[in-house]
Design a protein around this motif. Structure first.
Motif, PDB file in Angstrom:
ATOM      1  N   ALA A   1      45.744  36.862  25.218  1.00  0.00           N
ATOM      2  CA  ALA A   1      46.675  36.461  24.166  1.00  0.00           C
ATOM      3  C   ALA A   1      48.068  36.393  24.778  1.00  0.00           C
ATOM      4  CB  ALA A   1      46.635  37.483  23.031  1.00  0.00           C
ATOM      5  N   ASP A   2      48.792  35.293  24.507  1.00  0.00           N
ATOM      6  CA  ASP A   2      50.110  35.201  25.154  1.00  0.00           C
ATOM      7  C   ASP A   2      51.154  35.923  24.315  1.00  0.00           C
ATOM      8  OD1 ASP A   2      49.941  33.363  23.177  1.00  0.00           O
ATOM      9  OD2 ASP A   2      50.866  31.702  24.278  1.00  0.00           O
ATOM     10  N   ILE A   3      50.923  37.238  24.173  1.00  0.00           N
ATOM     11  CA  ILE A   3      51.854  38.063  23.415  1.00  0.00           C
ATOM     12  C   ILE A   3      52.950  38.557  24.336  1.00  0.00           C
ATOM     13  CG2 ILE A   3      52.062  40.299  22.288  1.00  0.00           C
ATOM     14  CD1 ILE A   3      49.481  39.820  20.941  1.00  0.00           C
ATOM     15  N   ASP A   4      54.199  38.429  23.879  1.00  0.00           N
ATOM     16  CA  ASP A   4      55.321  38.945  24.643  1.00  0.00           C
ATOM     17  C   ASP A   4      55.436  40.439  24.350  1.00  0.00           C
ATOM     18  OD1 ASP A   4      57.654  39.675  25.772  1.00  0.00           O
ATOM     19  OD2 ASP A   4      58.924  38.253  24.686  1.00  0.00           O
TER      20      ASP A   4
ATOM     21  N   PHE B   1      49.278  32.462  18.504  1.00  0.00           N
ATOM     22  CA  PHE B   1      48.735  32.840  17.203  1.00  0.00           C
ATOM     23  C   PHE B   1      49.354  31.990  16.097  1.00  0.00           C
ATOM     24  CE2 PHE B   1      48.815  35.444  13.331  1.00  0.00           C
ATOM     25  CZ  PHE B   1      47.461  35.655  13.179  1.00  0.00           C
TER      26      PHE B   1
ATOM     27  N   ARG C   1      44.402  42.888  13.368  1.00  0.00           N
ATOM     28  CA  ARG C   1      44.966  41.635  12.868  1.00  0.00           C
ATOM     29  C   ARG C   1      43.846  40.670  12.471  1.00  0.00           C
ATOM     30  NH1 ARG C   1      49.157  38.302  16.521  1.00  0.00           N
ATOM     31  NH2 ARG C   1      47.262  37.589  17.550  1.00  0.00           N
TER      32      ARG C   1
ATOM     33  N   MET D   1      50.786  40.265  10.557  1.00  0.00           N
ATOM     34  CA  MET D   1      50.769  38.814  10.754  1.00  0.00           C
ATOM     35  C   MET D   1      49.402  38.212  10.466  1.00  0.00           C
ATOM     36  SD  MET D   1      52.999  38.512  14.151  1.00  0.00           S
ATOM     37  CE  MET D   1      54.765  38.765  14.096  1.00  0.00           C
ATOM     38  N   GLY D   2      48.375  39.048  10.466  1.00  0.00           N
ATOM     39  CA  GLY D   2      47.051  38.553  10.116  1.00  0.00           C
ATOM     40  C   GLY D   2      47.008  37.981   8.701  1.00  0.00           C
TER      41      GLY D   2
ATOM     42  N   VAL E   1      56.964  36.385  19.516  1.00  0.00           N
ATOM     43  CA  VAL E   1      55.992  37.384  19.966  1.00  0.00           C
ATOM     44  C   VAL E   1      54.687  36.732  20.412  1.00  0.00           C
ATOM     45  CG1 VAL E   1      54.895  39.567  19.435  1.00  0.00           C
ATOM     46  CG2 VAL E   1      56.826  38.807  18.087  1.00  0.00           C
TER      47      VAL E   1
ATOM     48  N   SER F   1      57.186  42.684  25.584  1.00  0.00           N
ATOM     49  CA  SER F   1      58.503  43.309  25.629  1.00  0.00           C
ATOM     50  C   SER F   1      59.272  43.081  24.331  1.00  0.00           C
ATOM     51  CB  SER F   1      59.310  42.751  26.807  1.00  0.00           C
ATOM     52  OG  SER F   1      59.607  41.391  26.567  1.00  0.00           O
ATOM     53  N   PHE F   2      58.705  42.278  23.428  1.00  0.00           N
ATOM     54  CA  PHE F   2      59.409  41.991  22.185  1.00  0.00           C
ATOM     55  C   PHE F   2      59.439  43.235  21.301  1.00  0.00           C
ATOM     56  CE2 PHE F   2      60.290  40.316  18.040  1.00  0.00           C
ATOM     57  CZ  PHE F   2      61.105  39.224  18.292  1.00  0.00           C
ATOM     58  N   PRO F   3      60.613  43.580  20.780  1.00  0.00           N
ATOM     59  CA  PRO F   3      60.708  44.811  19.989  1.00  0.00           C
ATOM     60  C   PRO F   3      60.119  44.657  18.594  1.00  0.00           C
ATOM     61  CG  PRO F   3      62.829  43.724  20.058  1.00  0.00           C
ATOM     62  CD  PRO F   3      61.918  42.923  20.934  1.00  0.00           C
ATOM     63  N   ILE F   4      58.812  44.765  18.484  1.00  0.00           N
ATOM     64  CA  ILE F   4      58.189  44.678  17.159  1.00  0.00           C
ATOM     65  C   ILE F   4      57.198  45.824  17.033  1.00  0.00           C
ATOM     66  CG2 ILE F   4      56.401  43.104  18.003  1.00  0.00           C
ATOM     67  CD1 ILE F   4      56.416  41.782  15.264  1.00  0.00           C
TER      68      ILE F   4
ATOM     69  N   GLY G   1      64.214  46.949  18.016  1.00  0.00           N
ATOM     70  CA  GLY G   1      64.068  46.467  16.648  1.00  0.00           C
ATOM     71  C   GLY G   1      65.018  45.309  16.453  1.00  0.00           C
TER      72      GLY G   1
END
Lengths: 246, 292
Positions: free
Chosen positions: A78-81, B174, A146, A94-95, B170, A83-86, B226
């Motif tokens: 999965a091309d998930i970043d 998706f 998700r 998000m599902g 992100v 380092s993204f603050p989530i 955040g």
């Protein structure tokens, strides 16, 4: 029995070179199907074709009662970043996107469902953690949560257990069994034949074309596996146009 | 003591209207720039702001050729040029094997060359100085109104597209699999970048327009994790830089726009050193680890 997906003489590939050649067959609604085969056999390509990310070179994929976007798909990487603050909670939520839309409100009922999904994959207590702090296995659990929320009738998993430990694999297999019991169609690309034999009733063995597509015990017999191994992996750069009857 | 502080910090703003206007103008600029800068940073597009700032130039130059130093003409010109480059780059990225950085680089450099050629067609140096360095100390009513409108529009649009925007950052794959809106969201975002750069362009000039966009956001990364808090902190840093920069430039007789950016730069350096999230001092002087 009614089918969820039907391949009609399907050829998928890149730059006119076929990665899957002339595949025909049906996946029934509620099937639990493993897709196996050596590296480069076209397994991931097939999933990309099913979700519509790759257009067929020829032939067709018929999807019954579902648009490509109604299919839940967990890609190999999965091309998930990361380092993204989530937070884990927000990513899992998000599902629900198909359901509530890009701008819709997530009310109390839905929040309860999000919490249930997180609990179901054993990540309770991780809700507020940034996703960058998760291990590989926890990450995969989160992505399964998700998927749970996506509530899709067809679920595609591309090597979901690669680099995942036994405990997590067992937990996630339980989820897959639950989906199967709920009559969802699950298609998983897998390399571990033990897992396939124990948990998947049907198997499609691919080696750039169909080697076998039947009950797992038969599909994965010695003969078939040997044939799959003899597959030629490289494209022939001087290949002629395919003349096989469509 | 109190008198000294008053003279230093408050006096200039009480005494001179142009200082008050400059302060309001920079605050308005910061208000829109904070969320845009944070998203540029998180999408690893920190340098895209720079590219887009250059892309705006030919539009502003055409506006200037047609109507002289007119706010409206230069704004509309810049807007058209910036959005055109954004759209062209987006189309090329999605339909060829070029990645966004390459397609953007090629279009913005063409745009910049065109802009410089146009400006030099009718080159009086004073006007060029305005284009390059802005005129934060000479903001008239219309410019202030423009800056305020830009920040208002930016805040509303960002609030509206916040969820898909985060998702596009992100997990773009998706988003693509559940919705076709990704490309549109990206384009809307780039247009927001363009209008904020145009605001920055009037106040700080083309060279430094991107400064108020990126520096506060990058500094904020060291203070919190955040997205929402980062936008808040970035806003505070931007406002602080505006005050510090204005006061400093007033007392020391320095060029105002660059001084404001330098103030933001100083805050960035301090954040880089002592920020609790990945600041350098934290890394080289680690605290003892926890029990569990």
């Amino acid at each position: 029995m009614s089918y969820a997906l039907r391949f009609r003489d399907l050829t998928l590939g890149y730059d006119r070179h076929p990665a899957i050649h002339h595949l025909s067959g049906e996946i029934s609604q509620g099937d639990l199907l493993a897709v196996c085969g050596p590296n480069g056999a076209g397994k991931s390509t097939l999933l990309k074709g099913i979700v519509g990310a790759l257009k067929p070179l020829s032939g067709a994929i018929e999807r019954v009662n579902c648009a490509p976007r109604d299919i839940a798909y967990l890609p190999q990487a999965a091309d998930i970043d990361r380092s993204f603050p989530i937070r884990v909670y927000d990513l899992v939520s998000m599902g629900l996107l198909r359901e509530v839309g890009l701008f819709g409100r997530i009310g109390r009922d839905l929040r309860v469902r999000i919490e249930h999904a997180i609990e179901a994959v054993g990540l309770a207590g991780f809700e507020d953690r940034p996703i960058g702090t998760l291990s590989g296995g926890q990450m995969q659990r989160m992505l399964f949560a998700r998927l749970l929320l996506q509530d899709a009738s067809v679920i595609l998993l591309d090597e979901p257990f690669t680099a995942i430990d036994d405990k997590t694999t067992t937990d996630l297999l339980d989820l897959i069994a639950r989906w199967h019991a709920e009559k969802r169609t699950v298609i998983a690309v897998l390399h571990d034949f033990d897992v396939v034999r124990r948990h998947f009733p049907k198997t499609l063995l691919l080696a750039r074309e169909k080697v076998a597509w039947e009950a797992t015990a038969v599909a994965l017999n010695g003969d078939n596996l040997l044939r799959a191994r003899r597959m030629v992996e490289a494209f022939d750069t001087a290949a002629h146009e395919c003349e096989r009857a469509a | 003591m109190i008198q000294a502080a008053y003279d230093l910090l408050i006096g200039p703003f009480v005494e001179f209207e142009f200082m008050r206007r400059a302060l309001i103008g920079s605050f308005a600029l910061t208000l829109g720039a904070a969320p845009i800068g944070v998203f540029l940073l998180l999408r690893r597009m920190s340098l895209v702001g720079d590219a887009m700032a250059h892309a705006i130039l030919p539009g502003a130059a055409i506006g200037y050729l047609v109507a002289g130093l007119s706010l409206g003409a230069m704004t509309v010109g810049g807007l058209v040029a910036g959005c055109l480059v954004a759209v062209l780059a987006g189309v090329v990225t999605r339909n060829t094997l070029l990645r966004e950085d390459a397609s953007l680089a090629s279009f913005y450099i063409i745009s910049l060359a065109l802009g410089v050629t146009l400006v030099s067609l009718k080159g009086s140096n004073i006007d060029l100085l305005h284009v390059l360095f802005g005129s934060v100390l000479a903001l008239d009513d219309n410019t202030l109104l423009l800056l305020a409108s830009i920040s208002t529009l930016t805040l509303f649009v960002v609030a509206f597209i916040y969820r898909p925007l985060v998702l596009e950052c992100v997990d773009p794959g998706f988003l693509r699999s559940v919705s076709g809106a990704g490309a549109a969201i990206h384009l809307v975002f780039l247009c927001l970048v363009v209008i904020n750069l145009i605001g920055g362009f009037h106040a700080m000039g083309t060279l430094l327009a991107v400064g108020m966009l990126m520096l506060p956001a990058i500094a904020a990364r060291f203070w919190c994790s955040g997205v929402a808090t980062m936008i808040g902190v970035s806003l505070l840093i931007g406002m602080a830089s505006s005050v510090i920069g204005l006061v400093l430039s007033y007392h020391a007789g320095l060029a105002t726009g660059p001084t404001i950016i330098l103030a933001a730069g100083a805050i960035y350096i301090v954040s880089l050193l002592i920020g609790p999230h990945g600041g350098l001092i934290r890394q080289f002087a680690p605290q003892r680890h926890l029990e569990a």
